[in-house]
Design a protein around this motif. Structure first.
Motif, PDB file in Angstrom:
ATOM      1  N   SER A  91      -5.996   8.706  -0.655  1.00 31.03           N
ATOM      2  CA  SER A  91      -5.193   8.067   0.375  1.00 31.03           C
ATOM      3  C   SER A  91      -5.493   8.738   1.705  1.00 31.03           C
ATOM      4  O   SER A  91      -5.884   9.902   1.762  1.00 31.03           O
ATOM      5  N   VAL A  92      -5.313   7.988   2.774  1.00 30.79           N
ATOM      6  CA  VAL A  92      -5.588   8.484   4.114  1.00 30.79           C
ATOM      7  C   VAL A  92      -4.271   8.639   4.857  1.00 30.79           C
ATOM      8  O   VAL A  92      -3.420   7.746   4.828  1.00 30.79           O
ATOM      9  N   ASP A  93      -4.082   9.766   5.530  1.00 31.70           N
ATOM     10  CA  ASP A  93      -2.893   9.994   6.327  1.00 31.70           C
ATOM     11  C   ASP A  93      -3.305  10.250   7.771  1.00 31.70           C
ATOM     12  O   ASP A  93      -4.405  10.738   8.029  1.00 31.70           O
ATOM     13  N   ARG A 149       1.684  -8.550   8.937  1.00 29.32           N
ATOM     14  CA  ARG A 149       1.204  -9.599   9.839  1.00 29.32           C
ATOM     15  C   ARG A 149       0.277  -9.051  10.917  1.00 29.32           C
ATOM     16  O   ARG A 149      -0.336  -9.798  11.662  1.00 29.32           O
ATOM     17  N   LEU A 150       0.206  -7.717  10.996  1.00 27.83           N
ATOM     18  CA  LEU A 150      -0.745  -7.039  11.868  1.00 27.83           C
ATOM     19  C   LEU A 150      -1.372  -5.899  11.072  1.00 27.83           C
ATOM     20  O   LEU A 150      -0.768  -5.430  10.100  1.00 27.83           O
ATOM     21  N   PRO A 151      -2.554  -5.430  11.461  1.00 28.86           N
ATOM     22  CA  PRO A 151      -3.122  -4.253  10.783  1.00 28.86           C
ATOM     23  C   PRO A 151      -2.242  -3.036  11.041  1.00 28.86           C
ATOM     24  O   PRO A 151      -2.089  -2.599  12.181  1.00 28.86           O
ATOM     25  N   MET A 152      -1.657  -2.500   9.991  1.00 32.24           N
ATOM     26  CA  MET A 152      -0.689  -1.413  10.127  1.00 32.24           C
ATOM     27  C   MET A 152      -1.178  -0.155   9.420  1.00 32.24           C
ATOM     28  O   MET A 152      -1.743  -0.223   8.329  1.00 32.24           O
ATOM     29  N   GLY A 153      -0.939   1.003  10.053  1.00 31.49           N
ATOM     30  CA  GLY A 153      -1.206   2.271   9.409  1.00 31.49           C
ATOM     31  C   GLY A 153      -2.677   2.603   9.298  1.00 31.49           C
ATOM     32  O   GLY A 153      -3.547   1.903   9.822  1.00 31.49           O
ATOM     33  N   PRO A 154      -2.994   3.667   8.581  1.00 28.90           N
ATOM     34  CA  PRO A 154      -4.380   4.104   8.414  1.00 28.90           C
ATOM     35  C   PRO A 154      -5.130   3.205   7.435  1.00 28.90           C
ATOM     36  O   PRO A 154      -4.504   2.453   6.674  1.00 28.90           O
ATOM     37  N   PRO A 155      -6.452   3.257   7.429  1.00 23.78           N
ATOM     38  CA  PRO A 155      -7.222   2.474   6.454  1.00 23.78           C
ATOM     39  C   PRO A 155      -7.018   3.000   5.042  1.00 23.78           C
ATOM     40  O   PRO A 155      -6.618   4.147   4.848  1.00 23.78           O
ATOM     41  N   ALA A 156      -7.281   2.142   4.081  1.00 23.10           N
ATOM     42  CA  ALA A 156      -7.153   2.518   2.662  1.00 23.10           C
ATOM     43  C   ALA A 156      -8.510   2.392   1.993  1.00 23.10           C
ATOM     44  O   ALA A 156      -9.232   1.409   2.199  1.00 23.10           O
ATOM     45  N   LEU A 205      -9.298  -3.094  -5.755  1.00 24.88           N
ATOM     46  CA  LEU A 205      -8.073  -2.369  -6.052  1.00 24.88           C
ATOM     47  C   LEU A 205      -7.883  -1.280  -5.007  1.00 24.88           C
ATOM     48  O   LEU A 205      -8.853  -0.686  -4.537  1.00 24.88           O
ATOM     49  N   PHE A 206      -6.644  -0.997  -4.668  1.00 24.85           N
ATOM     50  CA  PHE A 206      -6.381   0.119  -3.770  1.00 24.85           C
ATOM     51  C   PHE A 206      -6.555   1.417  -4.549  1.00 24.85           C
ATOM     52  O   PHE A 206      -5.942   1.608  -5.601  1.00 24.85           O
ATOM     53  N   SER A 207      -7.384   2.300  -4.034  1.00 21.02           N
ATOM     54  CA  SER A 207      -7.722   3.528  -4.750  1.00 21.02           C
ATOM     55  C   SER A 207      -6.484   4.353  -5.101  1.00 21.02           C
ATOM     56  O   SER A 207      -6.407   4.930  -6.185  1.00 21.02           O
ATOM     57  N   HIS A 208      -5.510   4.390  -4.202  1.00 17.21           N
ATOM     58  CA  HIS A 208      -4.319   5.201  -4.443  1.00 17.21           C
ATOM     59  C   HIS A 208      -3.261   4.471  -5.258  1.00 17.21           C
ATOM     60  O   HIS A 208      -2.293   5.068  -5.704  1.00 17.21           O
TER      61      HIS A 208
END
Length: 235
Positions: A220-222, A152-159, A45-48
């Motif tokens: 969450s990571v920013d 379709r690509l790794p986007m944004g910060p890790p979760a 599960l996504f923590s956020h």
């Protein structure tokens, strides 16, 4: 694939690139990859946002008795996407962590005892001791490619990911479990019965593991723009 995500954009593999890869495979040691000896399939599960749930395939390398490192994919097919990394530690190592650090880790007891965590294509009788030991471990799982939202690509910060738990927001959708079970010819319900006597670690209660269950807050990571250290590496 487990989440139905398309292949990333790009040209088909050329014959030249295939030859280069084959040559490198023959000449290079690739020693770290050869230490990945185990595969576990589970759900995260996504923590956020725990409503977002994904099937995960963890290919694990055991560095010692107390520490695993796992490459996490969204399936075990040849076209699977590498979606993250998980570190798995024993209960004894977890006890050495600070209270703040423990908030980033999740327990594995619930997903083991409920049959959500499985070892595809391996008879349960062969993995019984290993599964019982895994129930007393803790994991820190960073997702770097959020395929569930169609990226379709790794986007944004890790979760930061959380493990399934026996609370409302921690339940895994039955359709996800059925899809996984049907694919591998296993039954989470049957595994749950067989694992009923597996012991849980003493440290779950009273620790900060599975922090969101106890406090209703995830992480969450920013990405924050930060001034660089402009000092030269040498005087």
């Amino acid at each position: 694939m487990a989440d139905g995500c398309d292949m990333p954009p790009g040209k088909p593999m050329s014959a030249e690139k295939t030859v280069i890869d084959k040559g490198a495979e023959m000449l290079q040691s690739l020693k770290p990859l050869k230490h990945f000896k185990q595969q576990f399939c589970s759900f995260a599960l996504f923590s956020h946002d725990p409503i977002r749930q994904i099937e995960t395939h963890h290919f694990c390398s055991r560095l010692n008795h107390d520490f695993h490192q796992c490459a996490v994919y969204n399936s075990d097919s040849t076209s699977a996407q590498l979606i993250g990394v998980e570190y798995v530690i024993s209960e004894s190592l977890f006890k050495t962590l600070s209270p703040e650090e423990r908030k980033l880790w999740h327990s594995h007891a619930h997903e083991v005892k409920t049959g959500l965590l499985a070892c595809p294509r391996v008879p349960e009788s062969l993995y019984r001791k290993e599964i019982a030991e895994f129930a007393k471990t803790y994991g820190k799982f960073w997702c770097t490619w959020q395929v569930d939202r169609g990226d379709r690509l790794p986007m944004g910060p890790p979760a930061l990911m959380a493990s399934p738990q026996g609370v409302n927001l921690g339940w895994v959708r039955p359709d996800l479990v059925k899809k996984r079970d049907d694919r591998y010819g296993i039954s989470a319900a049957e595994l749950r019965e067989k694992r009923a006597d597996i012991e849980e670690p003493d440290t779950i209660e009273g620790s900060n593991a599975d922090y969101w269950v106890k406090c209703g807050k995830g992480f969450s990571v920013d990405v924050v723009e930060t001034a660089m250290n402009l000092r030269a590496p040498f005087p």
